[in-house]
Scaffold this active site. Structure first.
Site, PDB file in Angstrom:
ATOM      1  N   SER A 194      14.274  20.797 -12.351  1.00  0.00           N
ATOM      2  CA  SER A 194      15.639  20.299 -12.131  1.00  0.00           C
ATOM      3  C   SER A 194      16.631  21.236 -12.802  1.00  0.00           C
ATOM      4  CB  SER A 194      15.747  18.909 -12.757  1.00  0.00           C
ATOM      5  OG  SER A 194      17.077  18.477 -12.791  1.00  0.00           O
ATOM      6  N   TYR A 201      14.759  12.991 -19.721  1.00  0.00           N
ATOM      7  CA  TYR A 201      14.522  13.648 -18.423  1.00  0.00           C
ATOM      8  C   TYR A 201      14.340  15.154 -18.644  1.00  0.00           C
ATOM      9  CZ  TYR A 201      15.392  14.717 -13.429  1.00  0.00           C
ATOM     10  OH  TYR A 201      15.297  15.153 -12.118  1.00  0.00           O
TER      11      TYR A 201
END
Ligand SMILES: NC(=O)c1ccc[n+]([C@@H]2O[C@H](COP(=O)([O-])OP(=O)(O)OC[C@H]3O[C@@H](n4cnc5c(N)ncnc54)[C@H](O)[C@@H]3O)[C@@H](O)[C@H]2O)c1
Length: 287
Positions: free
Chosen positions: A146, A159
């Protein structure tokens, strides 16, 4: 030797029921790949498999399970290898998003992020890559990290722990696997308009509040489609490209991060202030 064509190449795709995983499964099927699809969402996964088969795509195996469960991945790998031998391409796409401040994130949030986004891909890699090495046919690994695997986005600690982790795994395997002619592609998407935009859990924030809805709408407005990401991923495999940054903002941000520390810090500070301002407003207006 890079995988220049997916025709009849055996490809595993995790997270294939939705978003980027679904789009990449569809695109790989159109290029003639033999697909092995998994996701935790059984009914949606079956729909995708059926859709691909109905258009002449080659889906060899479909199985629903939780990628964070090591035994399920091992059982699936055994079944795949017994029936079809080793694979050519392994794509780790499945993932979840949980955000929150350090005060809001509980042990369960940290653990779930790491279990699904980092341990999931690790289970897949340790089960599927050694047989690829043994088969000596080369191949390719795709890991979807990401922008949060590159940048310090606000409230992304859990995350980012998982996505920076997956980037670390990819950085090492890129060199470890080269001698076996297995390429590695690390994908760092920015905003992509998928189910994740709706399922993201922001701990400690009312996600139905107008300013959060506004933030989400802004995110969706500059988000690209999962189909566009799928094209970039398959291109990355074909060209044996290590880093795939899916949108211009991520490419510019990454350039700034490497060349100039201060504009990067300014942007991160600004984004952080924005999120804390929302939290402050919500606290003030809470009964
Ligand atoms: N959408 C974005 O803006 C964005 C940005 C950066 C990175 N990503 C990453 O892209 C990947 C794909 O996400 P997406 O945007 O397509 O979202 P999505 O929610 O549409 O797809 C994710 C898929 O993973 C599956 N999944 C979730 N938990 C699982 C588990 N425990 N076991 C097996 N499958 C599981 C879901 O059922 C779903 O089908 C994720 O790794 C995500 O972190 C997405």
């Amino acid at each position: 030797m890079p995988i220049t064509s997916l025709r009849e190449r055996k490809c595993l795709i995790t997270g294939a029921a939705s978003g980027i995983g679904r789009a990449v499964a569809m695109a790989a099927a159109r290029q003639g790949a033999a697909l092995f699809l998994t996701d935790v969402n059984g009914p949606l996964l079956d729909e995708v498999a059926q859709q691909i088969r109905s258009t002449g795509g080659d889906v060899r195996m479909v199985r629903a399970f939780d990628i964070s469960d090591a035994t399920s991945v091992e059982d699936f790998a055994r079944a795949v290898h017994e029936a079809h031998g080793s694979l050519d391409v392994v794509m780790n796409v499945a993932g979840i998003a949980i955000w929150g401040s350090i005060a809001a994130l509980g042990e369960e949030h940290w653990r779930r992020c790491i279990d699904v986004n980092l341990m999931g891909p690790i289970h897949v890699l340790r089960c599927f890559v050694p047989p690829m090495i043994e088969a000596k046919r080369g191949g390719h690994v795709v890991n979807v990290s990401s922008a949060a695997g590159l940048f310090a986005l606000p409230w992304h600690a859990a995350y980012s722990a998982s996505k920076f982790g997956l980037r670390g795994v990819s950085d090492v395997l890129r060199f470890d696997l080269k001698r076996f002619r297995i390429g590695v592609t690390l994908v760092c998407p920015g905003a992509v308009d998928t189910g994740l935009v709706r399922t993201v859990q922001i701990v400690g924030i009312d996600t139905a509040a107008p300013d959060v809805v506004k933030m989400r709408t802004r995110f969706q407005k500059h988000a690209i489609t999962p189909e566009r990401v799928a094209v970039q991923i398959l291109d990355g495999i074909r060209k044996n490209r290590y880093l795939v940054l899916t949108s211009p903002d991520v490419r510019i941000g990454y350039w700034f991060l490497r060349k100039f520390a201060w504009p990067y810090e300014l942007v991160m500070r600004f984004m952080n202030d924005q999120l804390y301002a929302i939290a402050k407003r919500q606290r003030r207006s809470a009964p």
